[in-house]
Design an enzyme around this catalytic site. Structure first.
Site, PDB file in Angstrom:
ATOM      1  N   ASP A  10      48.578 -21.911  17.074  1.00 57.23           N
ATOM      2  CA  ASP A  10      47.592 -23.016  17.079  1.00 57.23           C
ATOM      3  C   ASP A  10      46.634 -23.035  15.839  1.00 57.23           C
ATOM      4  O   ASP A  10      46.504 -21.960  15.351  1.00 57.23           O
ATOM      5  CB  ASP A  10      46.939 -23.254  18.424  1.00 57.23           C
ATOM      6  CG  ASP A  10      46.073 -24.490  18.592  1.00 57.23           C
ATOM      7  OD1 ASP A  10      46.638 -25.609  18.148  1.00 57.23           O
ATOM      8  OD2 ASP A  10      45.051 -24.310  19.280  1.00 57.23           O
ATOM      9  N   SER A  11      45.910 -23.902  15.871  1.00 58.57           N
ATOM     10  CA  SER A  11      44.927 -24.167  14.756  1.00 58.57           C
ATOM     11  C   SER A  11      43.613 -23.262  15.407  1.00 58.57           C
ATOM     12  O   SER A  11      42.921 -23.168  14.520  1.00 58.57           O
ATOM     13  CB  SER A  11      44.601 -25.551  14.580  1.00 58.57           C
ATOM     14  OG  SER A  11      44.126 -26.156  15.614  1.00 58.57           O
ATOM     15  N   TYR A  42      42.618 -28.441  12.196  1.00 59.04           N
ATOM     16  CA  TYR A  42      43.595 -29.214  11.216  1.00 59.04           C
ATOM     17  C   TYR A  42      43.555 -30.705  11.594  1.00 59.04           C
ATOM     18  O   TYR A  42      44.285 -31.198  10.701  1.00 59.04           O
ATOM     19  CB  TYR A  42      45.223 -28.614  11.870  1.00 59.04           C
ATOM     20  CG  TYR A  42      45.415 -27.104  11.644  1.00 59.04           C
ATOM     21  CD1 TYR A  42      44.471 -26.337  11.055  1.00 59.04           C
ATOM     22  CD2 TYR A  42      46.859 -26.646  11.949  1.00 59.04           C
ATOM     23  CE1 TYR A  42      44.787 -24.999  10.755  1.00 59.04           C
ATOM     24  CE2 TYR A  42      46.959 -25.263  11.475  1.00 59.04           C
ATOM     25  CZ  TYR A  42      45.970 -24.311  11.098  1.00 59.04           C
ATOM     26  OH  TYR A  42      46.463 -23.353  11.039  1.00 59.04           O
ATOM     27  N   GLY A  43      43.188 -31.206  12.675  1.00 57.21           N
ATOM     28  CA  GLY A  43      43.432 -32.592  12.804  1.00 57.21           C
ATOM     29  C   GLY A  43      42.712 -33.621  12.041  1.00 57.21           C
ATOM     30  O   GLY A  43      42.814 -34.760  11.886  1.00 57.21           O
ATOM     31  N   CYS A  73      50.289 -26.433  18.662  1.00 65.95           N
ATOM     32  CA  CYS A  73      49.346 -27.170  17.909  1.00 65.95           C
ATOM     33  C   CYS A  73      49.904 -28.643  17.787  1.00 65.95           C
ATOM     34  O   CYS A  73      51.081 -28.831  17.162  1.00 65.95           O
ATOM     35  CB  CYS A  73      49.030 -26.774  16.577  1.00 65.95           C
ATOM     36  SG  CYS A  73      47.805 -27.814  15.681  1.00 65.95           S
ATOM     37  N   ASN A  74      49.486 -29.609  18.510  1.00 69.36           N
ATOM     38  CA  ASN A  74      50.081 -30.950  18.349  1.00 69.36           C
ATOM     39  C   ASN A  74      50.017 -31.548  16.839  1.00 69.36           C
ATOM     40  O   ASN A  74      51.026 -32.234  16.662  1.00 69.36           O
ATOM     41  CB  ASN A  74      49.369 -31.955  19.281  1.00 69.36           C
ATOM     42  CG  ASN A  74      49.560 -31.865  20.634  1.00 69.36           C
ATOM     43  OD1 ASN A  74      50.390 -32.707  20.960  1.00 69.36           O
ATOM     44  ND2 ASN A  74      49.048 -30.790  21.225  1.00 69.36           N
ATOM     45  N   THR A  75      49.094 -31.099  16.193  1.00 70.21           N
ATOM     46  CA  THR A  75      48.863 -31.551  14.944  1.00 70.21           C
ATOM     47  C   THR A  75      50.047 -31.138  13.987  1.00 70.21           C
ATOM     48  O   THR A  75      50.714 -31.750  13.246  1.00 70.21           O
ATOM     49  CB  THR A  75      47.375 -31.414  14.357  1.00 70.21           C
ATOM     50  OG1 THR A  75      46.707 -31.994  15.158  1.00 70.21           O
ATOM     51  CG2 THR A  75      47.275 -31.961  13.035  1.00 70.21           C
ATOM     52  N   GLU A 152      35.800 -26.300  21.384  1.00 72.73           N
ATOM     53  CA  GLU A 152      35.353 -24.967  20.588  1.00 72.73           C
ATOM     54  C   GLU A 152      33.963 -24.384  20.724  1.00 72.73           C
ATOM     55  O   GLU A 152      33.847 -23.324  20.858  1.00 72.73           O
ATOM     56  CB  GLU A 152      35.562 -25.352  19.062  1.00 72.73           C
ATOM     57  CG  GLU A 152      37.302 -25.479  18.793  1.00 72.73           C
ATOM     58  CD  GLU A 152      38.073 -24.320  18.706  1.00 72.73           C
ATOM     59  OE1 GLU A 152      37.485 -23.057  18.310  1.00 72.73           O
ATOM     60  OE2 GLU A 152      39.246 -24.553  18.861  1.00 72.73           O
ATOM     61  N   CYS A 185      46.882 -33.141  22.451  1.00 71.24           N
ATOM     62  CA  CYS A 185      46.023 -31.863  21.558  1.00 71.24           C
ATOM     63  C   CYS A 185      45.545 -30.892  22.586  1.00 71.24           C
ATOM     64  O   CYS A 185      45.512 -30.945  23.567  1.00 71.24           O
ATOM     65  CB  CYS A 185      44.702 -32.606  21.114  1.00 71.24           C
ATOM     66  SG  CYS A 185      43.495 -31.441  20.232  1.00 71.24           S
ATOM     67  N   THR A 186      45.974 -29.641  21.903  1.00 73.60           N
ATOM     68  CA  THR A 186      45.821 -28.319  22.737  1.00 73.60           C
ATOM     69  C   THR A 186      44.434 -28.452  23.313  1.00 73.60           C
ATOM     70  O   THR A 186      44.361 -27.606  24.510  1.00 73.60           O
ATOM     71  CB  THR A 186      46.012 -27.328  21.730  1.00 73.60           C
ATOM     72  OG1 THR A 186      44.983 -27.414  20.652  1.00 73.60           O
ATOM     73  CG2 THR A 186      47.434 -26.847  21.352  1.00 73.60           C
ATOM     74  N   HIS A 187      43.425 -28.974  23.040  1.00 71.95           N
ATOM     75  CA  HIS A 187      42.212 -28.829  23.371  1.00 71.95           C
ATOM     76  C   HIS A 187      42.081 -29.645  24.599  1.00 71.95           C
ATOM     77  O   HIS A 187      41.052 -29.428  25.506  1.00 71.95           O
ATOM     78  CB  HIS A 187      41.277 -29.051  22.512  1.00 71.95           C
ATOM     79  CG  HIS A 187      41.197 -27.920  21.293  1.00 71.95           C
ATOM     80  ND1 HIS A 187      42.266 -27.547  20.510  1.00 71.95           N
ATOM     81  CD2 HIS A 187      39.971 -27.270  20.800  1.00 71.95           C
ATOM     82  CE1 HIS A 187      41.698 -26.712  19.432  1.00 71.95           C
ATOM     83  NE2 HIS A 187      40.550 -26.337  19.815  1.00 71.95           N
TER      84      HIS A 187
HETATM   85  N1  DGL Z   1      45.150 -27.678  17.858  1.00 67.97           N
HETATM   86  C1  DGL Z   1      44.998 -28.926  17.332  1.00 67.97           C
HETATM   87  C2  DGL Z   1      45.906 -30.067  17.964  1.00 67.97           C
HETATM   88  O1  DGL Z   1      46.511 -29.795  19.071  1.00 67.97           O
HETATM   89  C3  DGL Z   1      43.443 -29.629  17.599  1.00 67.97           C
HETATM   90  C4  DGL Z   1      42.532 -28.935  16.949  1.00 67.97           C
HETATM   91  C5  DGL Z   1      42.599 -29.419  15.625  1.00 67.97           C
HETATM   92  O2  DGL Z   1      42.298 -30.339  15.045  1.00 67.97           O
HETATM   93  O3  DGL Z   1      43.002 -28.411  14.657  1.00 67.97           O
HETATM   94  O4  DGL Z   1      46.229 -31.037  17.550  1.00 67.97           O
END
Ligand code: DGL
Length: 216
Positions: A10-11, A42-43, A73-75, A152, A185-187
């Site tokens: 993940d990011s 990453y988003g 990571c969804n992004t 975060e 999104c993972t968060h």
């Molecule tokens: N891990 C990213 C996601 O799931 C979210 C955090 C980011 O923007 O990197 O999209």
């Protein structure tokens, strides 16, 4: 059983929400996790950067000889899956397709709200994956860029700033006939309680990370 580990990246820290599901569903598996906390988020980045970072992450994990790579990571899943799949010598599972499939099953012809980063929303990956399920769901996307830094920073669903932020992003959607809301999104699963409070008990919440873990 193949005793090699499952690699997950993940990011940042949010992908640990996916690891939690993997551990519940597959308690006997070894998991290697990489969170790119040096370069999160990453988003907010371009497709080219997300592809490059994702390839770095996945390639780094190859030293652990995984049998499978999970793109938590969804992004990264939304913007870089073809490149990651091409670069990996093992199967790769992302979170977008499993999350989209479950949302489409729940909503049918109804309305689905997809919450995600700006990059995920702009990619159109979720609406495309939902359409590919063959149902005619109506999809509303909503970028929630403040959720990631709040998580975060260690703030949880009970934090007053979190509650205010969730209210401000989601209350305009309350008039929509929503059947399912995708935590894209993972968060966001870490804010699930606050999201459920605003959106109401009648809406199904789909956690893409859980759906991807079931696919694994
Ligand atoms: N891990 C990213 C996601 O799931 C979210 C955090 C980011 O923007 O990197 O999209």
């Amino acid at each position: 059983m193949n005793s090699k580990p499952i690699a997950v990246f993940d990011s940042g820290l949010g992908g640990l929400s996916v690891v939690r599901h993997l551990r519940q569903i597959l308690p006997d598996e070894d998991i290697v996790y990489f969170g790119d906390t040096a370069r999160v988020p990453y988003g907010t980045k371009t497709r080219a950067t997300v592809v490059n970072f994702s390839l770095d992450d996945a390639t780094f994990l190859l030293q652990f000889e995984p049998k499978l790579v999970v793109v938590a990571c969804n992004t990264a899943s939304a913007l870089a899956m073809p490149e990651i799949i091409r670069a990996m010598p093992v199967p790769v599972i992302g979170v977008v397709e499993p999350g989209a499939r479950t949302a489409a099953e729940i909503a049918g012809e109804g309305t689905i709200v997809v919450l995600g980063t700006e990059a995920t929303v702009n990619s159109g990956a979720y609406p495309a994956a939902i359409a590919a399920c063959g149902v005619n769901s109506r999809v509303i996307q909503k970028a929630c860029p403040l959720f990631v830094p709040l998580v975060e920073e260690g703030r949880d669903a009970g934090d007053p700033i979190v509650r205010m932020t969730v209210e401000s992003y989601l209350s305009p959607l309350k008039t929509e006939p929503i059947r399912a809301i995708v935590l894209g999104c993972t968060h966001y699963p870490l804010l699930r309680e606050a999201i459920a409070t605003v959106i109401g008990p009648a809406v199904h919440i789909v956690d893409s990370g859980r759906e991807a873990s079931l696919a694994v």
